[in-house]
Motif scaffolding. Structure first.
Motif, PDB file in Angstrom:
ATOM      1  N   LYS A  98       0.842  -1.202   0.000  1.00  0.00           N
ATOM      2  CA  LYS A  98       0.000   0.000   0.000  1.00  0.00           C
ATOM      3  C   LYS A  98       0.880   1.257   0.000  1.00  0.00           C
ATOM      4  O   LYS A  98       0.640   2.190  -0.772  1.00  0.00           O
ATOM      5  N   ASP A  99       1.891   1.259   0.860  1.00  0.00           N
ATOM      6  CA  ASP A  99       2.820   2.410   0.928  1.00  0.00           C
ATOM      7  C   ASP A  99       3.364   2.756  -0.449  1.00  0.00           C
ATOM      8  O   ASP A  99       3.444   3.917  -0.816  1.00  0.00           O
ATOM      9  N   TYR A 100       3.783   1.717  -1.181  1.00  0.00           N
ATOM     10  CA  TYR A 100       4.468   1.971  -2.449  1.00  0.00           C
ATOM     11  C   TYR A 100       3.542   1.844  -3.649  1.00  0.00           C
ATOM     12  O   TYR A 100       4.003   1.718  -4.783  1.00  0.00           O
ATOM     13  N   LYS A 101       2.235   1.845  -3.362  1.00  0.00           N
ATOM     14  CA  LYS A 101       1.246   1.876  -4.451  1.00  0.00           C
ATOM     15  C   LYS A 101       1.405   0.721  -5.444  1.00  0.00           C
ATOM     16  O   LYS A 101       1.386   0.922  -6.658  1.00  0.00           O
ATOM     17  N   VAL A 102       1.615  -0.448  -4.911  1.00  0.00           N
ATOM     18  CA  VAL A 102       1.658  -1.631  -5.772  1.00  0.00           C
ATOM     19  C   VAL A 102       0.229  -2.161  -5.835  1.00  0.00           C
ATOM     20  O   VAL A 102      -0.349  -2.510  -4.810  1.00  0.00           O
ATOM     21  N   ASN A 103      -0.350  -2.184  -7.027  1.00  0.00           N
ATOM     22  CA  ASN A 103      -1.750  -2.561  -7.165  1.00  0.00           C
ATOM     23  C   ASN A 103      -1.955  -3.730  -8.117  1.00  0.00           C
ATOM     24  O   ASN A 103      -2.392  -3.547  -9.248  1.00  0.00           O
ATOM     25  N   PRO A 104      -1.675  -4.937  -7.677  1.00  0.00           N
ATOM     26  CA  PRO A 104      -1.931  -6.093  -8.545  1.00  0.00           C
ATOM     27  C   PRO A 104      -3.430  -6.385  -8.586  1.00  0.00           C
ATOM     28  O   PRO A 104      -4.198  -5.818  -7.805  1.00  0.00           O
ATOM     29  N   LYS A 105      -3.816  -7.290  -9.480  1.00  0.00           N
ATOM     30  CA  LYS A 105      -5.245  -7.633  -9.574  1.00  0.00           C
ATOM     31  C   LYS A 105      -5.646  -8.568  -8.429  1.00  0.00           C
ATOM     32  O   LYS A 105      -6.821  -8.663  -8.090  1.00  0.00           O
ATOM     33  N   ALA A 106      -4.661  -9.268  -7.880  1.00  0.00           N
ATOM     34  CA  ALA A 106      -4.960 -10.142  -6.740  1.00  0.00           C
ATOM     35  C   ALA A 106      -3.720 -10.301  -5.866  1.00  0.00           C
ATOM     36  O   ALA A 106      -2.605 -10.360  -6.373  1.00  0.00           O
ATOM     37  N   ILE A 107      -3.932 -10.359  -4.548  1.00  0.00           N
ATOM     38  CA  ILE A 107      -2.845 -10.686  -3.613  1.00  0.00           C
ATOM     39  C   ILE A 107      -3.301 -11.918  -2.829  1.00  0.00           C
ATOM     40  O   ILE A 107      -4.408 -11.929  -2.273  1.00  0.00           O
ATOM     41  N   ALA A 108      -2.469 -12.944  -2.816  1.00  0.00           N
ATOM     42  CA  ALA A 108      -2.848 -14.170  -2.098  1.00  0.00           C
ATOM     43  C   ALA A 108      -1.702 -14.638  -1.212  1.00  0.00           C
ATOM     44  O   ALA A 108      -0.533 -14.483  -1.562  1.00  0.00           O
ATOM     45  N   PHE A 109      -2.044 -15.200  -0.052  1.00  0.00           N
ATOM     46  CA  PHE A 109      -1.036 -15.717   0.875  1.00  0.00           C
ATOM     47  C   PHE A 109      -1.320 -17.175   1.216  1.00  0.00           C
ATOM     48  O   PHE A 109      -2.473 -17.611   1.216  1.00  0.00           O
ATOM     49  N   SER A 110      -0.241 -17.898   1.505  1.00  0.00           N
ATOM     50  CA  SER A 110      -0.415 -19.293   1.907  1.00  0.00           C
ATOM     51  C   SER A 110      -0.875 -19.378   3.355  1.00  0.00           C
ATOM     52  O   SER A 110      -1.662 -20.228   3.724  1.00  0.00           O
ATOM     53  N   VAL A 111      -0.344 -18.490   4.202  1.00  0.00           N
ATOM     54  CA  VAL A 111      -0.664 -18.485   5.626  1.00  0.00           C
ATOM     55  C   VAL A 111      -0.963 -17.040   6.008  1.00  0.00           C
ATOM     56  O   VAL A 111      -0.323 -16.137   5.505  1.00  0.00           O
ATOM     57  N   GLY A 112      -1.890 -16.810   6.871  1.00  0.00           N
ATOM     58  CA  GLY A 112      -2.136 -15.447   7.353  1.00  0.00           C
ATOM     59  C   GLY A 112      -3.591 -15.021   7.306  1.00  0.00           C
ATOM     60  O   GLY A 112      -4.216 -14.833   8.350  1.00  0.00           O
ATOM     61  N   PRO A 113      -4.152 -14.869   6.091  1.00  0.00           N
ATOM     62  CA  PRO A 113      -5.520 -14.344   6.021  1.00  0.00           C
ATOM     63  C   PRO A 113      -6.563 -15.178   6.763  1.00  0.00           C
ATOM     64  O   PRO A 113      -7.596 -14.664   7.154  1.00  0.00           O
ATOM     65  N   THR A 114      -6.279 -16.459   6.991  1.00  0.00           N
ATOM     66  CA  THR A 114      -7.263 -17.282   7.692  1.00  0.00           C
ATOM     67  C   THR A 114      -7.311 -16.980   9.189  1.00  0.00           C
ATOM     68  O   THR A 114      -8.262 -17.361   9.864  1.00  0.00           O
ATOM     69  N   LEU A 115      -6.285 -16.310   9.704  1.00  0.00           N
ATOM     70  CA  LEU A 115      -6.251 -16.034  11.140  1.00  0.00           C
ATOM     71  C   LEU A 115      -7.050 -14.769  11.466  1.00  0.00           C
ATOM     72  O   LEU A 115      -7.007 -13.804  10.715  1.00  0.00           O
ATOM     73  N   PRO A 116      -7.778 -14.775  12.582  1.00  0.00           N
ATOM     74  CA  PRO A 116      -8.569 -13.590  12.943  1.00  0.00           C
ATOM     75  C   PRO A 116      -7.693 -12.337  13.116  1.00  0.00           C
ATOM     76  O   PRO A 116      -8.111 -11.237  12.794  1.00  0.00           O
ATOM     77  N   ASP A 117      -6.450 -12.520  13.607  1.00  0.00           N
ATOM     78  CA  ASP A 117      -5.551 -11.385  13.824  1.00  0.00           C
ATOM     79  C   ASP A 117      -5.262 -10.610  12.551  1.00  0.00           C
ATOM     80  O   ASP A 117      -4.896  -9.445  12.593  1.00  0.00           O
ATOM     81  N   PHE A 118      -5.388 -11.267  11.421  1.00  0.00           N
ATOM     82  CA  PHE A 118      -5.065 -10.638  10.146  1.00  0.00           C
ATOM     83  C   PHE A 118      -5.920  -9.397   9.934  1.00  0.00           C
ATOM     84  O   PHE A 118      -5.416  -8.318   9.625  1.00  0.00           O
ATOM     85  N   VAL A 119      -7.216  -9.546  10.139  1.00  0.00           N
ATOM     86  CA  VAL A 119      -8.124  -8.416   9.958  1.00  0.00           C
ATOM     87  C   VAL A 119      -7.919  -7.395  11.081  1.00  0.00           C
ATOM     88  O   VAL A 119      -7.898  -6.188  10.836  1.00  0.00           O
ATOM     89  N   ASP A 120      -7.712  -7.877  12.301  1.00  0.00           N
ATOM     90  CA  ASP A 120      -7.478  -6.965  13.428  1.00  0.00           C
ATOM     91  C   ASP A 120      -6.298  -6.054  13.167  1.00  0.00           C
ATOM     92  O   ASP A 120      -6.324  -4.870  13.489  1.00  0.00           O
ATOM     93  N   SER A 121      -5.227  -6.623  12.614  1.00  0.00           N
ATOM     94  CA  SER A 121      -3.999  -5.847  12.431  1.00  0.00           C
ATOM     95  C   SER A 121      -4.092  -4.887  11.258  1.00  0.00           C
ATOM     96  O   SER A 121      -3.551  -3.804  11.311  1.00  0.00           O
ATOM     97  N   LEU A 122      -4.756  -5.292  10.203  1.00  0.00           N
ATOM     98  CA  LEU A 122      -4.724  -4.484   8.974  1.00  0.00           C
ATOM     99  C   LEU A 122      -5.990  -3.673   8.743  1.00  0.00           C
ATOM    100  O   LEU A 122      -6.010  -2.803   7.873  1.00  0.00           O
ATOM    101  N   LYS A 123      -7.017  -3.974   9.511  1.00  0.00           N
ATOM    102  CA  LYS A 123      -8.295  -3.273   9.343  1.00  0.00           C
ATOM    103  C   LYS A 123      -8.723  -3.285   7.870  1.00  0.00           C
ATOM    104  O   LYS A 123      -8.707  -4.331   7.245  1.00  0.00           O
TER     105      LYS A 123
END
Lengths: 292, 398
Positions: B242-267
């Motif tokens: 976000k800082d460097y304005k990188v705007n791909p059509k999709a961002i995917a992770f193997s680990v991370g988004p499934t954890l509740p903390d992910f949304v808490d940290s990044l809003k």
């Protein structure tokens, strides 16, 4: 263009390293204490900011004075009532003490704040200044500014005020300083408090650009250590230059050689400096003399 | 009087032995109930116990028309794989149990499955995803986690035919064993699906700054960014993208988004990020024991008063699969027949459609893809069992 961006990133990162290094270097240069708990103290500042943001939505930048004062007082008490008792002991004892303190603080934070990675994301995060193709995130720019201002004010404090001069005098010749009425115990406490306070501010700034958990304390201390070695102990301008140098070195080496090698390269540079110019790039025979 | 007392005591002592001999099937497990993997270990145990309770409520495992009550002997391996191996040895040799439910964690499965192999006991495990478990020529180990090298396949498959069609992929990964395997698999799979991999680089584990990597990725303008690393890395990548304005059509992770903390940290910045999951609560799969995945989720919530996650669901599914294989084999003692039933297994379970290849590794199960939408993790793939449609392309950073 990419290379300019990478140099800019390096400088922005470097100012942060400088600030984490300044406090560490000052404490090492003046009191001869290698404070292995420096990173852990910085994280105390980070958690203060995190909780004020989480619970009361206070802007992270506004919590800088709070984390400074809190860690300043913590550092003062620690040096005055604990470290001063053994400051004349061998360097090994001091290492053990600060190492123990680090373990204590990390476990304390793990217990109270959990080992989860945290991050603070204010609404304006991600806004950036665009200079042609070069992107400068406002938050990083602000962090850069604050780090430089604090480093410079620290230098002015040491050069211009009575207490600052007393710190330098104590570092230079403790016996002579005592003869002029300076109390080394108090000066040591003040120095350690300043070092801790600056670390606390670093913690606050860290929350804005990175994610953190109690376990990264060691990594922060290591950066501070490298910056001090590069810049020369106890020297404010040394830490500033050492920090910026480390930042640029990290980003450019990860660009030219590979991200995975950046730690190895930072260490390599440190070793070279130790061999070629053990007093650091800016070091003169001034602060960092062995006093025992 | 004295004699009567003696007889009474003897009866009491013999009672468990006599019950043991009744119509029962014993399963064994050595799990991390304490130590550093205690959290996950206990979740797997919850899964096993829910399965046991549910089966027994329905009368037990039915073999040739006769019902057998399920019992599970569980030992605590204290999160030490070596201790786990000793305990499994004890289960097989002293307790005479040849049906072993797996522990949690690849290291533990690695150590304990060597023991089950040695003594000809069977293990079905729902707690480890390392590829190396299946490259040892074992014939008594069956695992239901999609393995590391297949982690990103479904994400890439899902995005393949989206509009505008993504052409290029950037892959970054943490240089630890698991993440490196995920990345390797992702690269192979991306090339097979016709993407061009324009950036492929590792970074040191536990790094605090990835700005250089992000800037390099930006220069390549990829359509998809795949991050294979750990929770903290995902936070750094999102923040700096976000800082460097990188705007791909999709961002995917193997680990991370499934954890509740992910949304808490990044809003809000976590919105529309994709993640791979072994299993999610909302998948609409049928199940022979529970009826459906939803029924499992309901039963779990009722029993433990919390949401199940993929660890618990993995435990329950391992039990279900073991049970179905035994029922199909028509024996509880003939290991060869049960193994054969596992090799021929092809049934929808709450964990997905489960089939095993010759190494005992699950095939074709796939990784459900989740996407953060309005602050919650929603299942968006496979489409026939998804909750919502995937949002693609990802809107630009605000």
């Amino acid at each position: 263009m990419t290379i300019v961006q990478i140099l800019v990133n390096g400088l922005l990162l470097g100012a942060f390293y400088a600030l984490i290094g300044v406090g560490f270097s000052l404490v090492w240069g003046v009191t001869n204490i290698l404070n292995l708990a420096h990173g852990a103290i910085a994280l105390l500042g980070a958690y203060i900011t995190f909780y004020m943001f989480q619970n009361w939505h206070i802007d992270p930048f506004l919590t800088i004075p709070v984390s400074f004062i809190a860690t300043f007082l913590f550092g003062y008490a620690l040096q005055r009532y604990v470290m001063n008792r053994i400051v004349k002991a061998q360097i090994l004892m001091l290492l053990i003490l600060t190492f123990g303190l680090e373990i204590f603080l990390v476990n304390f934070m793990t217990t109270f704040f959990s080992a989860d990675f945290r991050s603070v994301t204010p609404v304006y995060a991600g806004n950036s200044l665009m200079l042609g193709d070069i992107v400068i995130p406002y938050i990083r720019l602000a962090v850069f500014g604050i780090c430089v201002i604090l480093c410079v004010s620290m230098g002015i404090f040491l050069d211009k005020t009575w207490r600052g001069k007393a710190i330098k005098a104590t570092s230079l010749d403790i016996e002579a300083a005592m003869m002029t009425g300076i109390s080394p115990a108090k000066i040591y406490a003040l120095t350690f408090a300043l070092g801790s306070g600056l670390a606390g501010v670093c913690g606050t700034l860290l929350t804005l650009t990175q994610s953190f958990s109690p376990n990264i304390a060691g990594g922060l201390t290591l950066r501070a250590f490298i910056v001090s070695i590069l810049g020369g102990l106890g020297r404010i301008e040394g830490a500033l230059i050492g920090g910026l140098l480390l930042g640029v070195l990290e980003t450019s080496s990860s660009y030219f050689i590979g991200e995975s090698y950046k730690n190895a390269i930072a260490f390599g540079l440190m070793v070279i400096v130790l061999i070629v110019k053990p007093s650091g790039l800016m070091g003169r025979k001034y602060y960092a003399e062995v006093k025992h | 009087m004295f004699r009567k007392t003696i007889i009474f005591i003897l009866c009491l002592l013999l009672a468990p032995v006599l019950t043991y001999a009744a119509d029962e099937i014993w399963f064994g497990a050595a799990l991390s109930l304490t130590g550093k993997l205690a959290k996950e270990g206990n979740l797997v145990k919850n899964g096993y116990e829910l399965w046991k309770e549910t089966v027994n409520k329905k009368g037990g495992i039915k073999i040739n028309g006769k019902a057998y009550i399920v019992n599970i002997k569980i030992y605590d391996d204290e999160s030490d794989p070596n201790r786990g191996a000793k305990l499994v040895e004890k289960l097989v040799t002293e307790d005479k149990i040849k049906l072993i439910l797996g522990p949690y964690g690849s290291e533990s499965v690695f150590a304990t499955s060597a023991i089950t192999e040695k003594y000809g006991a069977l293990m079905v495990q729902g707690g480890a995803a390392a590829d190396k478990l299946y490259s040892r020529g074992f014939k008594n180990l069956f695992g239901i986690y999609t393995v590391a090298t297949d982690y990103m396949n479904d994400t890439l498959e899902m995005l393949k035919n989206k509009n505008p069609k993504p052409q290029t992929v950037a892959i970054v990964y943490s240089n630890d064993l698991f993440s490196a395997q995920v990345a390797q698999g992702a690269k192979v799979s991306a090339e097979k699906l016709g993407y061009k991999v324009v950036f492929y680089q590792d970074y040191p584990k536990g790094t605090q700054d990835l700005s250089t990597v992000i800037v390099q990725i930006k220069a390549k303008k990829p359509d998809i960014i795949l991050g294979c690393g750990h929770f903290q890395d995902t936070i750094i990548i999102i923040k700096q993208a976000k800082d460097y304005k990188v705007n791909p059509k999709a961002i995917a992770f193997s680990v991370g988004p499934t954890l509740p903390d992910f949304v808490d940290s990044l809003k809000a910045d976590s919105e529309y990020v994709l993640g791979s999951a072994q299993w999610t609560q909302t998948l609409k799969y049928k199940d022979q024991v529970f009826g459906s995945n939803q029924a499992f989720v309901k039963a779990y919530k009722a029993k433990y008063n919390e949401d199940p996650n993929y660890h618990s669901a993995g435990g329950t599914s391992a039990g279900v699969i073991f049970q179905r294989a035994i029922e199909k084999a028509g024996t509880k003692d003939d290991i060869d027949k049960i193994r054969e039933a596992l090799y021929n297994f092809n049934e929808e379970t709450l964990y997905g459609r489960i089939k095993f290849d010759k190494t005992g590794k699950v095939i074709g199960k796939g990784m459900p893809v989740i996407q953060i939408q309005k602050g919650t993790q929603k299942t968006v793939y496979p489409e026939d069992v998804a909750e919502l449609k995937v949002v693609y392309p990802k809107p630009q950073w605000k």
